[in-house]
Design an enzyme around this catalytic site. Structure first.
Site, PDB file in Angstrom:
ATOM      1  N   LYS A  90       0.791  -1.241   0.000  1.00 11.59           N
ATOM      2  CA  LYS A  90       0.000   0.000   0.000  1.00 11.59           C
ATOM      3  C   LYS A  90       0.826   1.297   0.000  1.00 11.59           C
ATOM      4  CE  LYS A  90       0.115   1.180   4.678  1.00 11.59           C
ATOM      5  NZ  LYS A  90       0.134   2.526   5.202  1.00 11.59           N
ATOM      6  N   SER A 130      -9.400   2.193  -1.553  1.00  8.59           N
ATOM      7  CA  SER A 130      -8.661   3.389  -1.168  1.00  8.59           C
ATOM      8  C   SER A 130      -9.140   4.606  -1.930  1.00  8.59           C
ATOM      9  CB  SER A 130      -7.169   3.154  -1.474  1.00  8.59           C
ATOM     10  OG  SER A 130      -6.458   4.363  -1.472  1.00  8.59           O
ATOM     11  N   TYR A 155      -0.217   1.855  -7.442  1.00  3.18           N
ATOM     12  CA  TYR A 155      -1.004   1.421  -6.283  1.00  3.18           C
ATOM     13  C   TYR A 155      -2.473   1.763  -6.505  1.00  3.18           C
ATOM     14  CZ  TYR A 155      -3.302   1.628  -1.775  1.00  3.18           C
ATOM     15  OH  TYR A 155      -4.221   1.459  -0.755  1.00  3.18           O
ATOM     16  N   LYS A 159      -6.030  -0.762  -7.024  1.00  5.62           N
ATOM     17  CA  LYS A 159      -7.298  -0.691  -6.266  1.00  5.62           C
ATOM     18  C   LYS A 159      -8.467  -0.486  -7.231  1.00  5.62           C
ATOM     19  CE  LYS A 159      -5.822  -1.391  -2.090  1.00  5.62           C
ATOM     20  NZ  LYS A 159      -6.199  -2.605  -1.338  1.00  5.62           N
ATOM     21  N   TYR A 184     -10.826   3.802   1.873  1.00  5.21           N
ATOM     22  CA  TYR A 184     -10.217   4.478   3.021  1.00  5.21           C
ATOM     23  C   TYR A 184      -9.582   5.779   2.579  1.00  5.21           C
ATOM     24  CZ  TYR A 184      -9.744  -0.441   4.594  1.00  5.21           C
ATOM     25  OH  TYR A 184      -9.925  -1.764   4.910  1.00  5.21           O
TER      26      TYR A 184
END
Ligand code: WQD
Length: 343
Positions: A90, A130, A155, A159, A184
């Site tokens: 992450k 995310s 990254y 997601k 998040y």
């Protein structure tokens, strides 16, 4: 012990990680039986015993990769009521330097794990997504209906790809696997007991652990990555959310799935408040009375200027809202840092 054995078993992949460990504690406190799945590639076995210390009861855990079919067979030998999938890499900056690692682990690993859930007729999945899926959001605060712009980092792309994978799998499974996709914002802080917290292996890539390590003297000064952004004080704006608030949101999402078993939906998990890097530094200094050694530096590739959540959908549908302030986040993070130093 009898009561414990009757609790619904919930698989928690990456359960020895930062958010996974806090969520496993919240699940147990909410009457579930978390089953920790973690191959410890990015954590320590000591996190398990710290969680057991907080709960004052033993936890079921398996040191295995969640996508390893043979290795996971023991996990499915007893009924599984649901799963929460945290296991992933992450670090935005690391993903720019090593994209293939992120594609294999985050996308491939999720595909392998979801196949196991379908094979074993697990009814509910909560997925760790995310806010990076939004890219450079044009409208703030950002809502779940905002377009997913081209990701600013590999990254963020993984997601976005995982969300598409889950939407496709939900349709293929014809509603037999209900899903809650949780986006998040920036999880920070630590459990108030200071027994678990963010445990970066090596130099932290995230702001708050680097800041607390700089204050403790473990590292050199914090470098603020860029003060020439189009924001009020020139530094990036994020939505910093206490990890315990985030953990509680996973319990709320599981309960939402129990009431809406064949659904799939997406929820922003943030405070709804944007805070700049300079404001985080000032908040820490004000709430602890300690100076943060820091210096201005160049921008970091992959960063967006500003992003913060509109969390109203999670409030309306999950009955969840963040409760802890930024000062509490930073005070808890500092207590955790000091406890680690004391070890
Ligand atoms: C925050 C701000 C940096 C370090 C994180 C997670 C990601 C996702 C979203 C969950 C940025 C600045 C940082 C430093 C700095 N969470 N910074 N000096 O990049 O927003 O992403 O939250 O999925 O997984 O990584 O968080 O803490 O790295 O950066 O100035 O030494 O702090 O530029 O503006 P980020 P971060």
């Amino acid at each position: 012990m009898e009561q414990e054995m009757n609790r619904p078993r919930i698989i928690v992949t990456g359960g020895a990680g930062f958010i996974g460990s806090h969520t496993a504690v919240a699940l147990s406190e909410a009457g579930y039986r978390p089953v920790i799945i973690d191959d410890l590639r990015n954590s320590h076995e000591s996190v398990i015993s710290s969680m057991e210390d907080i709960l004052q009861s033993p936890l079921e855990w398996h040191r295995v990769d969640c996508g390893d079919k043979a290795g996971m067979s023991a996990v499915f030998s007893e009924p599984v009521a649901g799963a929460i999938h945290f296991a992933a890499d992450k670090a935005v900056g690391e993903s720019v330097a090593n994209p293939e690692k992120y594609f294999d682990n985050n996308i491939g690993g999720t595909a392998r794990f979801v196949s196991l859930l379908r094979e074993h007729n697990v009814p509910h999945l909560v997925f760790s997504s995310s806010c990076t899926v939004y890219g450079e959001a044009q409208q703030l605060p950002v809502t779940e209906s905002a377009p997913l712009l081209p990701a600013a980092s590999p990254y963020g792309f993984t997601k976005q790809a995982c969300e598409f994978l889950l939407q496709s799998t939900h349709a293929a499974a014809e509603g037999k696997l209900g899903m809650a996709i949780l986006r998040y914002f920036n999880p920070v802080g630590a459990h108030p007991s200071a027994k678990i917290g963010e445990l970066p292996l090596g130099p932290p890539s995230n702001l708050v652990p680097f800041l607390t390590q700089a204050v403790s003297g473990l590292r050199g000064p914090l470098t603020v990555f860029g003060d020439d952004y189009p924001t009020p004080d020139g530094t990036c704006i994020r939505d910093y959310l206490h990890v315990c608030d985030l953990a509680e949101a996973h319990v709320a999402a599981l309960k939402w799935l129990e009431k809406n078993p064949s659904s799939i939906d997406t929820f922003n998990l943030g405070t709804g408040k944007g805070t700049s890097v300079k404001e985080v530094v000032a908040s820490f200094q004000r709430s602890t009375g300690l100076q943060v050694p820091h210096q201005m530096g160049a921008r970091r590739p992959g960063d967006v200027a500003a992003i913060y959540a509109d969390p109203s959908k999670a409030t309306q549908q999950l009955g969840w809202t963040s409760k802890r302030t930024l000062d509490t986040c930073l005070a808890d993070a500092w207590r955790w840092q000091k406890q680690m130093g004391a070890e």
